[in-house]
Every structure is written in structure tokens, then in C-alpha cells.
Design an enzyme around this catalytic site. Structure first.
Site, PDB file in Angstrom:
ATOM      1  N   HIS A 151       0.866  -1.194   0.018  1.00 15.82           N
ATOM      2  CA  HIS A 151       0.019   0.154  -0.060  1.00 15.82           C
ATOM      3  C   HIS A 151       1.018   1.063  -0.079  1.00 15.82           C
ATOM      4  CE1 HIS A 151      -3.061   2.885   0.921  1.00 15.82           C
ATOM      5  NE2 HIS A 151      -2.546   3.121   2.100  1.00 15.82           N
ATOM      6  N   ASP A 174       1.363   5.046  -0.274  1.00 17.22           N
ATOM      7  CA  ASP A 174       0.835   6.358  -0.381  1.00 17.22           C
ATOM      8  C   ASP A 174       1.539   7.348  -1.546  1.00 17.22           C
ATOM      9  OD1 ASP A 174      -1.229   6.400   1.956  1.00 17.22           O
ATOM     10  OD2 ASP A 174       0.579   5.543   2.832  1.00 17.22           O
ATOM     11  N   ASP A 188      -7.422   1.680   3.355  1.00 16.27           N
ATOM     12  CA  ASP A 188      -6.963   2.763   3.805  1.00 16.27           C
ATOM     13  C   ASP A 188      -7.792   3.948   3.421  1.00 16.27           C
ATOM     14  OD1 ASP A 188      -5.484   3.838   5.781  1.00 16.27           O
ATOM     15  OD2 ASP A 188      -3.800   4.229   4.347  1.00 16.27           O
ATOM     16  N   HIS A 207      -5.676   9.794  -0.981  1.00 16.49           N
ATOM     17  CA  HIS A 207      -6.232  10.108   0.123  1.00 16.49           C
ATOM     18  C   HIS A 207      -5.446  10.882   1.314  1.00 16.49           C
ATOM     19  CE1 HIS A 207      -5.017   5.959   1.595  1.00 16.49           C
ATOM     20  NE2 HIS A 207      -4.262   6.832   1.934  1.00 16.49           N
TER      21      HIS A 207
END
Lengths: 909, 909
Positions: free
Chosen positions: A58, A60, A175, A377
Site C-alpha cells: 500500500h 501512499d 486505507d 487520500h
């Protein structure tokens, strides 16, 4: 965000199917290449519990570090994360054992990596993708048009690169900070199966993951983890195979599942930088656990992907519940509501929003990329570190600069005038050197909407009177009013205009109109100060309340307000000032009340003569922190509307959802935070209503808000906090800038309309679109050449009010991508909520449409090639699309809220 | 140990050549495979400064974690380190670019990894080694016989695995805590070129490394580092190629070098777990720096190895200085002398030492491995964490258990008796269940030395009188004395003997003798307490002084005593007690004085009737820490010898070096620590002397010591410390155990001899060998079968006193590895210091020697195939071996201190 032990993030696995319009589709078997898609899934064992191990990372796209710092692995002192190495390593490791699988979703990173690879490596990766590796999309709580653009860009890259084998078959959402219904709708516009962990009550998920999107406790074999590796050499110390197998079986058997398939996410944030550690141990885990089948363990472990897992759920032929509500607000514990990020970094949120409107007038790849990255996000949410927010802003600014060149060239070409074109990006604080000094200039107003707009223009000037003429040479009414004290205070030397020139402009659909302005007289204006219309003063709270942030009493056990979390230290907001210093003025263009509540809070209430809405221009900051208290400033609108504990907010700027105080539609809520627990994201609008009236607020950016008292709507405008809220970002949300070193000053607008409920949508739907896709104003100094074309429209005719032209962008040499949207919900309005038909051949004024092919929403597959797994819903009813054929290939019918995507083959007229 | 910023470790790169006896040899070109050795070095550029980048990792074989924890990457919470992954990753990355190079030295890890690999992977690695990858050896301050055994084992593995291409060509020593002359001698017995950083004055090294064995500041691209990667994509942010090149060139130009070649060590502790990070950036570094050659940078960067670097130094054809002294004591700053580890963990140090003697009677691979691992600088040094020390001890115990089986089988076979054989490992504290209870038992004494030994045996018993007969049935004089109070206090319930049975045993060379013991009478003995001989009481300090450790005043800036560092808080030791409670006894076997200085310090002074040396058996512990002061206990021997500031210590148990107070032979010392700065490692002996007398102390383990006052010798026995000394281990050296939870009790022996200097070696040389290779005693209960062979010798005859049989071990089915050592230095004795000849065919009693081939010391190459680079020494003289031919192939001549290694083809007689 896995950075702190305090926070257990939740997993959101959207398994999508039956999309009527759009999603990650699955090809039919005959069209499927034999090596990719479901064909590449490992066989499962029907009589056993099958554990699907899904290796994933994951990553970001900016959070504690900038996107490029993450990519390169720079600034590892901030956070150890280097995506280039993750991709290097995973590819290497996949080649070592054909059984292994991986999913990678962050296309922004993948794109960077891909273009640095040799042809050999690109071919290797293509081969891997052909063999069944999935790649999927990420989200944030953003405006739907930006999300769709981002998806289109990423998926097109995947299509161009990998062909249909690279086309994602499921959506993989981990997430997010809550989950919007609109997002699910965009993915599937239908049903959602999800697996998540701590989103308080999980309505019948197919399986609850044991540890968020992390691997189960004790089974994390990344370099960032300290779990014991599988030590299977009997000659060495600490042989632990039996222990590992026993622990794994006990975890697998303890899981909740509806089928005999469960999924385990084997990875987490920025993991797999050294994928050997993961795969070497996973290979062993699979081998040793499956060896126990001969002892009757009843458990079968396999490498898998979300789509392989989905396929097995589908084969189980069970019935599944439907989900109608969304997942807001998200809380990870009783007092830890993730409702702060709805408002965090309001300036960046606005910058992102208006940048998206630039996209609509540009096909420039660079700009598209900058905006796509900002959809992450941790970007538009405002939960990144300050230096990362600065990087996002810089990227957007860079995109703007490139875009301005393109716009200038386009306008020059359309208008036939090559006069230098000037952009004024700080009109919101009355700064524009050209209009401040020029005695004669022209104003070009470009309208990205498919219908004509009328728009009030406010230009900083130093003259007292101006003459203005429109494209037809007709005089336009204008007024000059003094610049407000609040504006003078915030522009900080960037401009020196004493007055503002006000006039209304009109621009044709997808076109521009040009206004000529000439100075008539210098000196200060003599404004007419008057009293506003009655209803306004009765409606508005004449105060700006604020919440003091919980500071956790200096204790780590008590949650503090921070970038993510909103937690006021009392439920009653403090009134900043009960009285305001007020000036009012009225003229033929505008009536306005200028209010100063304190040196750091002011507001201008404006009603333009031509407008359907009242504008509240708020200016907040620098928020004082001399008292060591963080503050969260709201604007509260009190009314006599009998709202009965109900209010409404949009979902990603599109559909509207009902919100009820201290209540959730699908599960029993025990409310633990009376304010923060009743906050919802407002991406474009919120309203309260009763039988008679509806008060709608349209916002110019994403904000958080709630209706704590009946008749009242509050919207959080700005937040300045002194503590980190322990969700990993490691910084208090305490924004300053070069221009505002003592604390950021933010200005924005709320647009209010008060209408009968039955006709409210007729106002707020177009209003919200106008705020997102605002006109682009450019200036040219001096007299224009007489041959200049002063007005232009790209459309043959105005589109019906219900139709929004969501996307028009050049796809390649001969084709244009077009998205048409029905922007009304069914029955929210009378006439506009009806289905509507558009003829694609009668659309453009400059283009002949030679052919049309409909595509899925993300434009990565032809519509008629889309098939999906057929699922049984608990209602028994099948949500298969049932649409009549179009009367002709050119006639496009749009039902309420429908978006249709077309690739048009065009020829320039 | 790179774990803390405080400590900059130093690099010790031994570049060896011209070895007379042993080293890492280089084959002659005609015999060299075309792809390995120097042939595989990259070309350099004569007109430029050539920077040799040497990718390497430094993998402690146990330190903060156990060896297998390091191997697997277990307990990464203690320290992130997983060697299995390092080897996986480096091999992968070497395959990606043939230009890349790597050196790996820790054979203990490599062996573990190798045997887990598939045939394919083993072949791949063989290919890489053939292409020029070097593998080299590590060291610690240990006994030379253990070091040689370890080297032999590791190098044999490499030879067996890789053939001559795997044979190391240089020695690679990084991170030793000082460096012993004997070690260099063992490697080359001649000259040393070294590159090191902070070993105060560096005598003319070929180049000083900029940052220890680390890469230069800013160029560490391991996953454990945070230096910026090379960001060379101009489309992304933060393009930094120009910056990197500029910084690199400036570092390269700033280095000190004697040739136009410099070496940069690109790696550090446990690095290259994800080798992609290193190599990806090193590839770029080489590319971009070398691109600057066209701009006249004058710098050429290349992948290299120490041997390639060495080759270039040799080609430079310069003269090099010789180094005669050693590098002790090592200090990394004025008050930070690494002289504590000379004594740290005294119990483990002894355990390691006697385990080595087991090796001599066993070819068991397992035992060999356990001992080899314990040679690592963080094992026997005592600078590992407690749990790691426990693991070493457990490994040794495990090795012992296996060895005991082998010894039992061997003795059964030789003696013809299969009676169960019992081992008593705690005789040093008078614990042996068999002798405590049996009325009739036999004692088998195995002597690993090549000459007969006479040895006092002390057995715990509960009888008052015993009759003892030797192998010939002759009665042996014996005495029973009461167990001392000190012994009773430390055995903690493991035994209950009230008496000790004393008698002298004799065993033939490489053989055993058996004694039968029968109980005559129960009840307490009536000891004869008498006064010891005069000279003893005048010689000995009747006190045990201790130093209080510096506690750093609770400040990090002041160095504390710890596992590594000795720093007393005053230079005057505290006297534990000025008086001692004393018992003395004398009988026909022994005279002894039992002294109690305090409840935690006692000593027995013994003089056996047959002995040449006085034995001081010290018992120290639990060291009290109730006063919050760490304590370092010494034994100080004061004498009237006029030592004039000079004393002598051995180097790794072999050659003896002169030490002068506050002085170093090759550079000017400014003494900053009057005690710690005058401490040296004592591995086997130390002495002071004047014209008349020489007082020699032989130790039973490695200890630290000094001669602070003339005529005085002090030896540190035990250390208990309350603070970590900030060199990475992260634990205070505060040993406890299950048996001694309140603090470890340690018992040991110092053997003293007082002789005229001219004959002192005649005593201390054999004495020290007897302490290392002590007899192995086993017991059999009851009467032995009459047919039992009670005595045996593996030798045809006793060897001359000068000759030590260093190694006899089975090599394969038909051959035996034999090492013969001349154990005297030239002119340290009269007759024994002469060259001596041994006939190999007349050696063994059970083996016919059919053939002989001489090998290099490490037994990985035939002696006659050894050639070395020819170097110019500054003296102009060439240190090439100039040895006459042996008179016959069987007659082996040994010169003082020479070790010769032979592979004998043998047949059992």
C-alpha cells in the site's frame, strides 16, 4: 497509515460486479486470453477451508514524503519507503516462482517506474501481467469528476501498456478514511461486497480480515516487520515450522467466513521493498501448511488475488446482502472520529478543486497527472505533512503554468488575436496588476459548461468609473466599490487596488465571450450603503463560532484533534464575537454586508442582482494560538426550518444522502461524540428542509459539517491545531506560509439558496457545477484588433438543463472522449429529473462526429464487451442493466444520475 | 559495530604477501583459470585517480543476536539483520550486471546458506566465484590454535566448494578491536600493508578510508541508510545527479593516497539485505562520475575487490614500510581504551579455551563448527549480549556432548572395554557424582600433547582414604583434604563431597593411562596445616584490588566502563581487604594456602610436589553492586623485580611482545589513561623480568593486564558493570546465571613461575600448552575387566621438547592433517630454541605413513604451488623464503616459531 500502534486502520475491499455503467469489468471467457484473468487463478480444494494469500503493498502517493521522494526512496529518515525498489524487487521475485502473485494499485508510481525500464524489463512485466497479476485503483474523498478523470488516465495507461490482461477486474480499496456511497456507485452503480475490519458493524461481509489490510499477527515477513521467519533447517537452532503451522491454522480457523474461502492480505504500507523476504517465507508457509492436509488439517493455502477470491465467492452461489448507505463518519474508537480531515488544509482543498476545472479545458498530460496525484487520500484530505502539501501545491501550480500556455494558444487561435494574455490567480484577494493599472483592457471569460453562464466579475482597480462593453458592443452595467478592509489586510503587498469593479458577464456554452473595459474616472467611489433584504438577517447566525480542540490533556490516552480527527473539548462552540462591525452597500450589481467579527474572522454577505444564491465570502485566519488552544472555526447557519434531526449531504459531489442525527441506517449507533460523531463530508453541498423550505449550502471545496440543532447547519471552515493526532503524520496541523508566517489566512465562499424543496435542485445542481467548473478569466491589455473574434461557442446548441458535459477531451488524433451526465437524481426535481436525449451529431460546432462507440465509465473497455459475474442479491432480484436500445446510434438517452462515456471519431470542420 | 553514532569503528585491511609459511596465496598466472583471480579485475585508467568501490557486508557471527538469529533474520526487533537474505539478494544482483563485484567473508553464514541452496543456485554461485568474487576470513583476539583450526575448516569448505577460484587472495579484516601481531604473522609471518582510519597514527598506509569500513558520508545506499538515492529522471522532482557527482569528486580528491588508486568500502554491518538498493545506485554513480572524465574530472570509478586493489598497488612498484609492532591497545578516543573486552565474560572465555582442547581429540565437524563460531570477535571477546553469550555456551555444550560420544567410542575401542564412561565437567568446583559415591572406580587420563604429562588430579570424594594404582598396578601416593569453604559455597547444590582426593597422574603422548581408585576408609581427613615456602609470601600481594568503574557521571559525554571499554574512575585500585582469613595445609602431594579476602573473593595458592609452577586458584563473585558501583577485580602480583617500565605479553598464545609503559614502538603516545592505556591482552602468558629473575604468569583464558608499577603485574579477573559503554551492544556487562542469580561467580587459575630469564621459556612454553591442551579425564565405575588395555600412546616416541603437535586430525578416509610447530622463539631458550627435525614416518604408533605433501598453513593449497606477489620493502631486502631442501621427504625441519602443515597418506597398522 500504519505508523503508530494506536491506530488500527480498516480495510476496505470492494468486490464489484454487475455495474450498469462502469467498473472494473471482466471479459467473457471466449474473449479471454488463456493465460490471464480468472484462468490464472490457482485451483482451490472444495472440501477444505481455502486461504487466499494476497501479497500486496500500500503505497501512499504522498503523505509523510512527497510522491517523488516515495518513488525514489529519498528522505528515508522521515519514513522508510522507496517504491522504485518495491517494483524492482517484486518483479524479480515473481520470476523466481510462477506460483507467486502480487497486486499493485498505485498507477502514479507504476508509471514513473515503467518509463525508466528497459524494453527487456517492460516485456518481462507484460508477461507477468499476462500471467494474472492484477493492478487496481485507489481513491480519496474527492469530487467525482476528478476521480473519474484520474481513473481514466491510470486505466488508459494500463490499457495502452498491457492490453486487456492489464485491465483490473476488481476494485481494491484499502486505507480510505471512510467510504463514500458515490465512490461505490462510480465503481459499480449497484452492489458492493466488502470485507473490512473495524468499521463498526460490518454488514455481512464475506470475511473479516484478521488485522486490517495487514497480515495476521505474527505473519508479517516484510523487512519492516520483526515477526520470526520460518526457520526450517533442522540443523540450525530454533526450528519453528511446527509452531508456525499451528499458529497459522488456529488463525485461519478463528476467522469469520461465509464460504470456505477466506482472504489474507499479506502486505502493508510500502512493503515488498525486498520482496524476497515475503515470498521466501510465504513459499515455505504454503508448503508446510499444505503438508498438514495429510494430517487432516482441512486447510488449503494458496497464492491468490482479489479477483481469484471473488471468483470463488461467486462459485459458492450464495446470496449476498445489499448495502445502501455509506461509511461516514469513520471512527476507529469511541472518541476518535475521522471528521477533521473533511476540512483539514482548506486552502489546498480549494486549489485542488479549481485545478480540476482547468483539466476540462486542457488535455495536457502534465496537468492531468498533477491533479490525479492530488486525488490520493492523503493529499486532498489534508492529512499529509506540510512539506508534502507544499509539494502538491507546487505540482498544481506547475500544471497551471503549462496549462496557461495551452489556453493562451487555444484562445489566440479561436479569437484570431495573438495579443499577450494575462492570468490573475489572486482575484479572490483583489490582486491583478493589469486591471489595477490599465486604462483600457479586455476580459475574456471562458465557460467550460455546456450551458451559458452568467457570472459576477470583481476586478481590482484604482479608478472610480469604467465603461464596459460586451462582445456585441453593448454597454454593460458596472459599479465600483471600495476594497474591503479584510481584503486589504490579507493581500500582503501583492496588490494595491483601492476599489473593485463589479459587473456581470455571460459566456456561451463551451465557449468564451470578451468584454472591453475603459477607465472613465479616477478617485474613490461613493458607495451606497443600505440595508440588506430582510430574510438574510433573520436566517444568518451573525457570529462565527469555533470549537476549541481537545488537547488530550497532555495524555496520550485521550484523543486529540488533529489532521485526521475532529474532537472538540466541549460540545458547545465558543462564539468568537456576538457583535460584528458592519458596513453595507447596495448598487445596481450587488448588495453586500461586510462584517468584521474579530481581526481574524470576517465575512462579506453578497447578493448579486442576477444571482439565485446568496454568497457568504468568509475570511478566517491567522487563527490565534497564543492561548495554547487549537481552534476549529465553523460557520453556522441557523434557521427556523423544522429539520427534525435530518440533513442531507452530497456524496463526492453527486448523489445526495440523508443524514440523521445520532443514527446510522444499517446498524445501531451508540453515539459517543455528539459533535464529531454527527459530522459528515460535504464535497459540494448540504441542506436542511421541511415541508416549506429548503436551505441549501453549496461549498467551493470539500468541508466537514453537521446539523447539530434542528434548523441549523454548520460547516467547518478552517482548523489550526497544536497537537498531532497520532495517526502517523507526526505533525500538528498548524499551517503557515511565506505570505502568512503567523498562520494561514483562508478565504472561501458558501453559496446559500432558500427555495421550496420541490424546486431546490433546480438551483443547487447548476450552482454546484458552476462552482466547480467556474469560468476562466484572462486579460489582454489595451485595445483588441478589430478582427478579433469576441465570442465563441464549441456547441451547436445549449444542452438541456439536466445534461452536464462531464468530459470532453482529445483522445487521439481523430477522436474525442465525451462523457455526458444526467446531473439530477430521480424525482428530486420535476422537469429536470426526467430522462433526456442528446443527439451526438448535433453537439459540436467545430467537429463533425463520424462515428461513436460507447465505453465503460473509465474508458478502458468497449461497453458491448463488458460482462460481469452474475450475482444473487438477497432481494432475489437481479440488478442486470435493462435498457432499451437507443432510437438511433446518435441519440443518447440519459436517465437520472447516469453517466455515459463515448469515444467519438471526429473531423475538424 | 556501527550501531551508535558515538563510535567510529576502524578498518583493518590486511593486504598480505610474501608469506613464508601461510596466508591467502595467489596462483601463478599459467595455473590460473582465465576467468578468476586478478584476471577478473576491471581495467583501471593510468592517468587518473582510480577509485575502487568494494561492495561488502560485515556480518557479525553473533553479537546482539545469536548466529542463527542473524542468519535467518529472526529477532529483528533487537537488530535488523538477516544474512540468508543478504546472500540471496547479492547473488541476484550480481547476475544482473557482470561488472558488479562483492566480497563475502563470514564462512559460518555462507556455509549455512550454501547447504540450503538448490543445485542450480549452487552452480550459479560457483560461476560467480569463478568470475572473480572474493571470499575472505575474519578474526578475533583468540588463541592461535583455535584460529588456525577455524581458518582450516572455513577454507577447506571453500576449496571443496569452489576449487582454486574460491581461494581467498587477501585477508580482509574489518572491525577487530585492535590487531595482534600474531594474527598478521599467522596470515603472512612477514609484512603487512594496512589501510585503517582511526588507529592513532597510521604508519604510511596506502590510503586512509574516509569513514571506517563504511562508505563515504552521503554515499550509503543500503536500506539501513538514509542517504539520498541518485535521482536521475529529469521528469521527476529533485534531480540530483550533478550534486552527487560533485560531492563524490570532492571526497575522492580529498583522500590521502600513495598511488593513484584508492579504495572505498561500499557497505557496512549486515548491509546488502536488499542489494538492489546498493547496486542500482552504484551503477549510476559509476556511470555519471565517469561521464565527467570528458570534462577533465581526472577520476575513474570502478567496481573492485581488495585483491584487485592490491594488484594495482603492486603494479605501482613503490616501496612500502614494514610494521613490527601490533595494534594494542586500541582506543577510539582519548579515554576510550578497548581494554575491557580482554577480560569481559571470563567464564565464557575459559569455556571456549578448553573446548578447543576437545577439538584435538575429535574430528567431529559439529564441535569444530561451534568452536569456530566462538572465535568471532564478539563471542570470545565477551562483547555480545547476554542471550548471545548463552547461545555460544549452549553450542559449546552441545558440541561437548557429541564429542563425549566420540571420545567414549574411541577409548572403548582402544582399551577394549565397553564399560560406561562418565564425564565430570564440574571438577573445578569439586562436583562429580560418581567419585562422590563410588567405592571403586577407574580414572582414564587422555593426554592430547605429543609428550608425556604429569598432572595433579583433584576428585571430590566422601571417603577419608583411598588406594590408587596406576596402569602397571603400581601404587600411587594420594592424599585426601577437606573441600574448601569457597568451593562449598560456589557449587550450589550440584555436589556434596566433603573431601578432595589428590594424586598425580601421568599420561603418555597422544595417549591415555588408567588409574584404579578404591575407597579405604570413610570419615573426615586430618589435614596437615603448615606454612608455605618463603618466596611465595614475599612475592604475592595478599590482597585482591579492584577498580571502580567509571559510571560516566550519568552523562553521555563521559565514557563509562562496559563490555568493550575499561575505564576506572581513579587510577588507584581499592583494596578489597588488607587481611585474609587463611588456612594452610601440606602433605606429600601438595602444599596449599586457602585465603578468604571477602565473601566474594577467595584464593587457593597451591604448589604440587611435582610441579614447576605455583597455582593461584582464584574465585571471584558474586561481585556486589549494592553500592551502585561497577567493579573490575584484578589480581596483582608485586615483586622486587626491577622491570624498568617493561613487561611482556603473548600474541594470540604464541610469540611474545615487549610492552613499555606509556609508550608505543612506532609512534609518539600522549598517554591519557594511565591504567587502561597500559593494558594489553594476555592470551596465555605475561611476564616481567630483570637480569636475575623472570616472573611469568600463565593464564587459563584470555585476560587483560598490565604492569603499572615496576615489579608488579596485574591481571584483570572479573568485571561486573552497571552501564552500557555505548559501542552498540546496548547492555551493561552484568552477568548472572540460573545457578548464580545474584551475580556470576568465576573461578580460574594463574600459574606462576619464577626462574632466571634465560631458562624461563623452558617452563612457560610447555606450561602454557598444558593449560590449553589439558588432559581429558573420564571415569568408569567399578572394577575394569582384566583384559582392559590401561595405557596407550598414539606416538612411537616422545617428540623433542621444542615440537608441539598442533594438529592431528583425520582429513579423509586415507589421510591425516598434521601440523607440527616449533613452540620456542629464537634465542628465548638455549637448547629448545634450536631448529629441530622430526621424522614423519617414525611418528605414529598406529599408522603407517605412506606419503606426505606439505600444505600451506590453512591447508587449502599445496605448498609448492604457492607463489606470491613480489613486493619491495623499504629496507630493500626481500623477505622471500630461503629454506634448504629437507634432507629427506620424511625428515621435517622446524625453525623457531615455525608451523608446518602436512597432509599424510596413512594406513592403519
Amino acid at each position: 497509515k500504519m505508523a503508530t500502534p494506536v491506530y488500527t486502520p480498516f480495510v476496505f475491499l470492494l468486490l464489484l460486479f454487475q455495474s450498469r455503467v462502469w467498473g472494473f469489468p471482466v471479459r467473457q471467457t471466449p474473449q479471454e486470453s488463456p493465460t490471464c484473468g480468472y484462468k490464472s487463478c490457482h485451483a482451490t480444494k472444495p472440501g477444505m477451508l481455502n486461504v487466499h494469500l494476497v501479497p500486496h503493498t500500500h503505497d501512499d502517493v504522498g503523505w509523510l514524503k512527497t510522491v517523488d521522494q516515495y518513488f525514489y526512496g529519498d528522505r528515508n529518515d522521515i519514513q522508510h519507503a522507496g517504491v522504485q525498489y518495491i517494483l524492482d524487487s517484486v518483479v524479480d521475485q515473481l520470476l523466481k516462482n510462477p506460483d507467486r502473485r502480487f497486486i499493485y494499485v498505485e498507477t502514479a508510481f507504476f508509471y514513473r517506474w515503467w518509463k525508466q525500464q528497459t524494453d527487456d524489463m517492460q516485456n518481462t512485466v507484460k508477461q507477468l501481467v499476462n500471467e494474472g497479476k492484477a493492478r487496481e485503483g485507489d481513491e480519496a474523498t474527492t469530487h467525482y469528476s476528478a476521480v473519474i478523470d484520474q481513473m481514466t488516465m491510470g486505466l488508459r495507461f494500463l490499457n495502452d501498456t498491457f492490453g486487456h490482461c492489464g485491465r483490473p477486474r476488481v476494485a481494491w480499496h484499502i486505507d480510505p478514511f471512510g467510504h463514500a456511497r458515490e465512490h461505490a456507485s462510480m465503481f459499480a452503480q449497484a452492489r458492493v461486497i466488502r470485507a473490512h475490519s473495524n468499521l463498526n458493524p460490518a454488514p455481512s461481509p464475506p470475511g473479516i480480515l484478521p488485522n486490517g489490510y495487514n497480515p495476521p499477527e505474527g505473519f508479517c515477513w516484510d523487512q519492516s516487520c520483526d515477526d520470526p521467519p520460518i526457520r526450517d533447517d533442522p540443523d540450525l537452532e530454533d526450528y519453528n515450522v511446527d509452531d508456525v503451522v499451528t499458529r497459522f491454522l488456529s488463525i485461519a480457523h478463528a476467522l469469520v467466513y461465509k464460504t470456505n474461502h477466506i482472504i489474507m492480505t499479506m502486505g502493508s504500507d510500502f512493503q515488498y521493498e525486498n520482496a524476497n523476504l515475503w515470498y521466501k517465507n510465504l513459499d515455505k508457509l504454503i508448503r508446510y501448511v499444505n503438508q498438514n492436509q495429510s494430517n487432516g488439517s482441512g486447510v488449503n493455502v494458496l497464492y491468490s488475488t482479489p479477483s481469484c477470491y471473488l471468483q470463488e465467492l461467486h462459485r459458492a452461489n450464495l446470496t449476498w446482502p445489499l448495502k445502501g448507505d455509506d461509511f461516514f463518519p469513520y471512527a476507529d474508537s469511541d472518541h476518535d472520529f475521522w471528521t477533521g480531515y473533511f476540512t483539514s488544509r482548506p486552502a489546498l482543498k480549494r486549489y485542488e478543486r479549481i485545478s480540476n476545472s482547468y483539466l476540462q479545458c486542457s488535455v495536457l498530460w502534465l496537468v492531468e497527472k498533477a491533479v490525479a496525484v492530488a486525488q490520493h487520500h492523503d493529499a486532498v484530505s489534508g492529512t499529509e505533512k506540510q512539506h508534502v502539501a507544499n509539494d502538491y501545491a507546487r505540482r498544481l501550480a506547475n500544471g497551471w503554468a503549462h496549462c496557461q500556455v495551452l489556453v493562451s494558444n487555444t484562445l489566440s487561435s479561436l479569437s484570431g488575436s495573438s495579443a499577450p494574455r494575462v492570468y490573475c490567480e489572486h482575484l479572490n484577494v483583489s490582486v491583478c496588476p493589469l486591471t489595477e493599472t490599465s486604462k483600457k483592457f479586455s476580459v475574456n471569460v471562458y465557460n467550460p459548461l455546456a450551458r451559458p453562464v452568467s457570472w459576477p466579475v470583481r476586478l481590482p482597480v484604482n479608478g472610480t468609473a469604467y465603461s464596459i462593453s460586451d462582445a456585441n458592443g453593448k454597454a454593460v452595467d458596472s459599479q465600483v466599490v471600495p476594497v474591503s478592509q479584510a481584503t486589504a489586510a490579507v493581500r500582503r503587498g501583492r496588490g494595491y487596488a483601492v476599489n473593485e469593479l463589479l459587473f456581470q458577464v455571460q459566456a456561451p456554452p463551451l465557449g468564451y465571450s470578451t468584454y472591453s473595459v475603459s477607465l472613465l474616472q479616477n478617485g474613490p467611489p461613493s458607495p451606497h450603503f443600505v440595508t440588506l433584504r430582510d430574510f438574510l438577517s433573520s436566517l444568518l447566525c451573525v457570529c462565527f463560532p469555533r470549537y476549541n480542540a481537545s488537547d488530550g490533556n497532555n495524555s496520550e490516552s485521550i484523543q486529540m484533534s488533529g489532521a485526521y480527527i475532529f474532537r472538540p473539548n466541549t460540545s458547545t462552540p465558543f462564539i468568537i464575537s456576538k457583535t460584528a462591525k458592519t458596513e453595507t452597500l447596495q448598487n445596481s450589481v450587488v448588495q453586500e454586508v461586510r462584517q468584521w467579527f474579530s481581526p481574524w474572522v470576517s465575512q462579506v454577505v453578497r447578493l448579486y442582482t442576477d444571482s439565485r444564491a446568496l454568497e457568504l465570502e468568509w475570511t478566517v485566519g491567522p487563527v490565534p494560538i497564543g492561548d495554547d488552544l487549537g481552534k476549529e472555526v465553523i460557520s453556522r447557519l441557523d434557521s427556523s426550518i423544522n429539520s427534525s434531526g435530518v440533513f442531507y449531504t452530497d456524496s463526492n459531489g453527486r448523489e445526495v444522502l440523508q443524514r440523521r442525527k445520532d443514527y446510522r441506517p444499517t446498524w445501531n449507533l451508540r453515539q459517543s461524540e455528539p459533535i464529531a460523531g454527527n459530522y459528515y463530508p460535504i464535497n459540494s453541498r448540504a441542506y436542511i428542509k421541511d415541508d416549506k423550505d429548503q436551505l441549501t449550502v453549496v461549498t467551493d471545496r470539500s468541508q466537514g459539517g453537521g446539523s447539530i440543532q434542528d434548523g441549523s447547519l454548520e460547516i467547518m471552515l478552517h482548523r489550526r491545531l497544536l497537537y498531532d493526532d497520532v495517526r502517523g503524520v507526526g505533525e500538528p496541523l498548524n499551517e503557515t506560509s511565506d505570505i502568512y508566517p503567523e498562520g494561514l489566512v483562508v478565504r472561501g465562499r458558501l453559496l446559500l439558496s432558500l427555495s421550496p424543496p420541490a424546486t431546490a435542485a433546480d438551483t443547487h445542481r447548476p450552482l454546484a457545477q458552476e462552482v466547480v467548473l467556474q469560468p476562466l478569466i484572462t486579460f489582454t491589455d489595451g485595445e483588441l484588433h478589430p478582427s478579433t473574434r469576441l465570442e465563441f461557442s464549441g456547441l451547436q446548441a445549449v444542452l438541456p438543463p439536466a445534461v452536464h458535459m462531464l468530459t470532453v477531451s482529445q483522445w487521439d488524433q481523430d477522436s474525442v472522449l465525451l462523457r455526458l451526465e444526467h446531473q439530477y437524481q430521480a424525482s428530486e426535481s420535476k422537469e429536470p429529473s426526467q430522462p433526456v436525449t442528446v443527439n451526438l451529431q448535433k453537439l459540436f460546432s467545430t467537429l463533425d462526429v463520424l462515428g461513436v462507440s460507447e465505453m465503460n465509465l473509465s474508458a478502458n473497455q468497449w461497453k458491448d464487451e463488458m460482462t460481469r459475474l452474475d450475482w444473487k442479491a438477497e432481494s432475489g432480484e437481479k440488478h442486470l442493466p435493462k435498457r432499451g436500445g437507443d432510437p438511433s446510434v446518435w441519440e443518447v438517452n440519459l436517465k437520472p444520475m447516469e453517466i455515459r462515456t463515448f469515444l467519438l471519431r471526429v473531423r475538424q470542420r
